[in-house]
Enzyme design. Structure first.
Site, PDB file in Angstrom:
ATOM      1  N   TYR A   1       0.845  -1.204   0.000  1.00  0.00           N
ATOM      2  CA  TYR A   1       0.000   0.000   0.000  1.00  0.00           C
ATOM      3  C   TYR A   1       0.880   1.254   0.000  1.00  0.00           C
ATOM      4  O   TYR A   1       0.676   2.164  -0.810  1.00  0.00           O
ATOM      5  CB  TYR A   1      -0.925   0.012   1.223  1.00  0.00           C
ATOM      6  CG  TYR A   1      -1.638   1.328   1.413  1.00  0.00           C
ATOM      7  CD1 TYR A   1      -2.683   1.705   0.569  1.00  0.00           C
ATOM      8  CD2 TYR A   1      -1.262   2.221   2.419  1.00  0.00           C
ATOM      9  CE1 TYR A   1      -3.326   2.934   0.723  1.00  0.00           C
ATOM     10  CE2 TYR A   1      -1.898   3.438   2.584  1.00  0.00           C
ATOM     11  CZ  TYR A   1      -2.933   3.794   1.733  1.00  0.00           C
ATOM     12  OH  TYR A   1      -3.568   5.010   1.889  1.00  0.00           O
TER      13      TYR A   1
ATOM     14  N   VAL B   1      -6.113  -4.562  19.946  1.00  0.00           N
ATOM     15  CA  VAL B   1      -4.937  -3.746  19.595  1.00  0.00           C
ATOM     16  C   VAL B   1      -3.863  -4.659  19.008  1.00  0.00           C
ATOM     17  O   VAL B   1      -3.550  -5.698  19.591  1.00  0.00           O
ATOM     18  CB  VAL B   1      -4.382  -3.033  20.851  1.00  0.00           C
ATOM     19  CG1 VAL B   1      -3.066  -2.334  20.539  1.00  0.00           C
ATOM     20  CG2 VAL B   1      -5.401  -2.049  21.393  1.00  0.00           C
TER      21      VAL B   1
HETATM   22  N1  LIG Z   1      -8.365   7.543   5.765  1.00  0.00           N
HETATM   23  C1  LIG Z   1      -7.084   7.731   6.013  1.00  0.00           C
HETATM   24  O1  LIG Z   1      -6.656   7.779   7.180  1.00  0.00           O
HETATM   25  C2  LIG Z   1      -6.099   7.916   4.879  1.00  0.00           C
HETATM   26  C3  LIG Z   1      -4.738   8.035   5.194  1.00  0.00           C
HETATM   27  C4  LIG Z   1      -3.837   8.201   4.161  1.00  0.00           C
HETATM   28  C5  LIG Z   1      -4.267   8.282   2.859  1.00  0.00           C
HETATM   29  N2  LIG Z   1      -5.595   8.150   2.579  1.00  0.00           N
HETATM   30  C6  LIG Z   1      -6.023   8.235   1.190  1.00  0.00           C
HETATM   31  O2  LIG Z   1      -7.174   9.031   1.120  1.00  0.00           O
HETATM   32  C7  LIG Z   1      -7.994   8.594   0.038  1.00  0.00           C
HETATM   33  C8  LIG Z   1      -9.419   8.376   0.505  1.00  0.00           C
HETATM   34  O3  LIG Z   1      -9.401   7.373   1.503  1.00  0.00           O
HETATM   35  P1  LIG Z   1     -10.657   7.016   2.414  1.00  0.00           P
HETATM   36  O4  LIG Z   1     -10.146   6.823   3.781  1.00  0.00           O
HETATM   37  O5  LIG Z   1     -11.757   7.971   2.163  1.00  0.00           O
HETATM   38  O6  LIG Z   1     -11.028   5.572   1.862  1.00  0.00           O
HETATM   39  P2  LIG Z   1     -12.355   5.057   1.125  1.00  0.00           P
HETATM   40  O7  LIG Z   1     -12.131   3.604   0.861  1.00  0.00           O
HETATM   41  O8  LIG Z   1     -13.550   5.415   1.913  1.00  0.00           O
HETATM   42  O9  LIG Z   1     -12.326   5.893  -0.218  1.00  0.00           O
HETATM   43  C9  LIG Z   1     -11.777   5.431  -1.427  1.00  0.00           C
HETATM   44  C10 LIG Z   1     -12.851   5.519  -2.467  1.00  0.00           C
HETATM   45  O10 LIG Z   1     -12.304   5.177  -3.737  1.00  0.00           O
HETATM   46  C11 LIG Z   1     -13.256   4.351  -4.404  1.00  0.00           C
HETATM   47  N3  LIG Z   1     -12.537   3.558  -5.406  1.00  0.00           N
HETATM   48  C12 LIG Z   1     -11.686   2.524  -5.202  1.00  0.00           C
HETATM   49  N4  LIG Z   1     -11.231   2.055  -6.371  1.00  0.00           N
HETATM   50  C13 LIG Z   1     -11.809   2.826  -7.339  1.00  0.00           C
HETATM   51  C14 LIG Z   1     -11.733   2.826  -8.757  1.00  0.00           C
HETATM   52  N5  LIG Z   1     -10.969   1.944  -9.418  1.00  0.00           N
HETATM   53  N6  LIG Z   1     -12.449   3.747  -9.432  1.00  0.00           N
HETATM   54  C15 LIG Z   1     -13.217   4.648  -8.777  1.00  0.00           C
HETATM   55  N7  LIG Z   1     -13.345   4.681  -7.437  1.00  0.00           N
HETATM   56  C16 LIG Z   1     -12.629   3.786  -6.732  1.00  0.00           C
HETATM   57  C17 LIG Z   1     -13.899   3.521  -3.307  1.00  0.00           C
HETATM   58  O11 LIG Z   1     -15.143   2.951  -3.661  1.00  0.00           O
HETATM   59  C18 LIG Z   1     -14.010   4.559  -2.199  1.00  0.00           C
HETATM   60  O12 LIG Z   1     -15.245   5.257  -2.280  1.00  0.00           O
HETATM   61  C19 LIG Z   1      -7.304   7.360  -0.536  1.00  0.00           C
HETATM   62  O13 LIG Z   1      -6.529   7.755  -1.637  1.00  0.00           O
HETATM   63  C20 LIG Z   1      -6.413   6.903   0.590  1.00  0.00           C
HETATM   64  O14 LIG Z   1      -5.288   6.186   0.108  1.00  0.00           O
HETATM   65  C21 LIG Z   1      -6.520   7.959   3.563  1.00  0.00           C
END
Ligand SMILES: NC(=O)c1ccc[n+]([C@@H]2O[C@H](COP(=O)([O-])OP(=O)(O)OC[C@H]3O[C@@H](n4cnc5c(N)ncnc54)[C@H](O)[C@@H]3O)[C@@H](O)[C@H]2O)c1
Length: 326
Positions: free
Chosen positions: A141, A201
């Site tokens: 990841y 945890v």
């Molecule tokens: N939540 C966190 O703490 C965190 C931390 C670091 C980075 N991020 C990044 O933030 C972003 C959003 O994360 P999140 O926590 O909201 O997760 P999430 O899983 O809720 O959101 C990701 C979204 O992308 C959609 N998705 C996945 N593959 C897809 C595709 N091929 N085409 C179109 N849509 C697609 C999913 O259905 C989902 O709605 C991501 O890029 C994640 O890597 C999140």
């Protein structure tokens, strides 16, 4: 201004669509999402159009992005454990998918704001993590998110595309789901506490994280879009609040109320970093007006949101255990 949010039906994406819909200057909001981890229900009541499809579908992507003045690229296959289960799937969406989004933006010179991750720092022990540190991903990841930001910044350098790559740390808040194997720590703990179940945890609980409330994150994202903020290098999106998992449990227990939870320890997970804390100087330079929501306020808001969900509301009203739907 018309804005496309890839992953717009996800946790952060749907919160962003709601925030954008309140901002003067924002016209049409389009959420492009394949609903693999997101949900149409997250956008209920939000003035945004959901286009169901994948960022890997070039024709659909071109079509959606062609009408946009800005794209916020959040679509990804999130979580470290998911990437350990299927590294190629993470690469396909997070790396290849990002190049497809960038190419769609390049055709019209569209401003792109993209989500990277603090996980790119990986095995680098220095705290706080500042953007000039080397990166040493510990999981597929993390490697795929490093590819995400590298491609975004390379498109900025190579083609003059206006871009901003933000390294999110541990984001938490309403709409973040619990009740599945890959749930993030805050919703997983709240779910356990509201059910009266033990909190699980991984490791000794002394590992630390920099938690950022989703309301703060989406304020930064919306400001970035409206002010067309760009940066040649990656930017941390967190504010340097380092909290151990044990301390998080105590603070959540206070927010939830009732007796302290039982804590069960499992083996530490491969790919998890030990300590995380952002240096926020670059972020504050670009977004001087953003004030982060304090951790205890954010946790209280998140607990309140969970209590409003039917499965937990029923439980508070004294329904028998097992009536939940998660
Ligand atoms: N939540 C966190 O703490 C965190 C931390 C670091 C980075 N991020 C990044 O933030 C972003 C959003 O994360 P999140 O926590 O909201 O997760 P999430 O899983 O809720 O959101 C990701 C979204 O992308 C959609 N998705 C996945 N593959 C897809 C595709 N091929 N085409 C179109 N849509 C697609 C999913 O259905 C989902 O709605 C991501 O890029 C994640 O890597 C999140």
């Amino acid at each position: 201004m018309n804005v496309v949010v890839t992953g717009g039906a996800g946790f952060i994406g749907a919160n962003l669509c709601r925030e954008l819909s309140t901002r003067p200057g924002v016209g049409r909001i389009t959420a492009l999402d394949d609903l693999s981890t997101g949900s149409a229900a997250n956008l209920k009541g939000v003035d945004a159009e959901l286009v169901e499809g994948s960022i890997l579908d070039t024709d659909l992507l071109d079509d959606v992005v062609s009408a946009a003045d800005a794209v916020v690229h959040l679509a990804a296959r999130p979580s470290v454990p998911r990437s350990l289960a299927d590294p190629f799937a993470s690469h396909e969406v997070n790396a290849t998918g990002t190049v497809r989004v960038l190419e769609a933006c390049r055709r019209r010179g569209t401003h792109l704001v993209a989500a990277s991750s603090s996980s790119v720092y990986g095995a680098v022990p220095t705290l706080p993590k500042h953007e000039d540190l080397p990166t040493r991903p510990l999981s597929p990841y993390a490697a795929s998110k490093l590819a995400t930001e590298a491609y975004v910044l390379a498109h900025g350098a190579s083609f003059g595309l206006p871009v901003l790559a933000l390294r999110f740390f541990n984001v938490y808040g309403p709409l973040q789901p619990a009740g599945h194997a890959y749930a993030a720590v805050v919703p997983a703990f709240i779910d356990a506490m509201l059910r009266g179940a033990p909190v699980t945890v991984h490791g000794d609980g002394l590992q630390t994280r920099d938690f950022t409330y989703v309301g703060t994150v989406v304020r930064v994202l919306a400001d970035a879009v409206l002010h067309q903020v760009t940066c040649a290098g990656p930017v941390n999106l967190a504010f340097g609040t380092r909290v151990s998992i044990r301390e998080l449990i105590q603070r959540l227990a206070t927010a939830v109320g009732g007796p302290p939870p039982t804590v069960e320890h499992l083996a530490a997970r491969p790919g998890d970093v030990r300590d995380s804390q952002a240096a926020d100087g670059v972020l504050r330079g670009l977004f001087p007006d953003v004030t982060p929501v304090p951790l205890d306020h954010g946790l209280a808001d998140t607990v309140r949101w969970f209590r409003g969900l039917p499965e937990y509301a029923a439980r508070s009203a004294g329904e028998p255990a097992g009536a939940g739907v998660l």
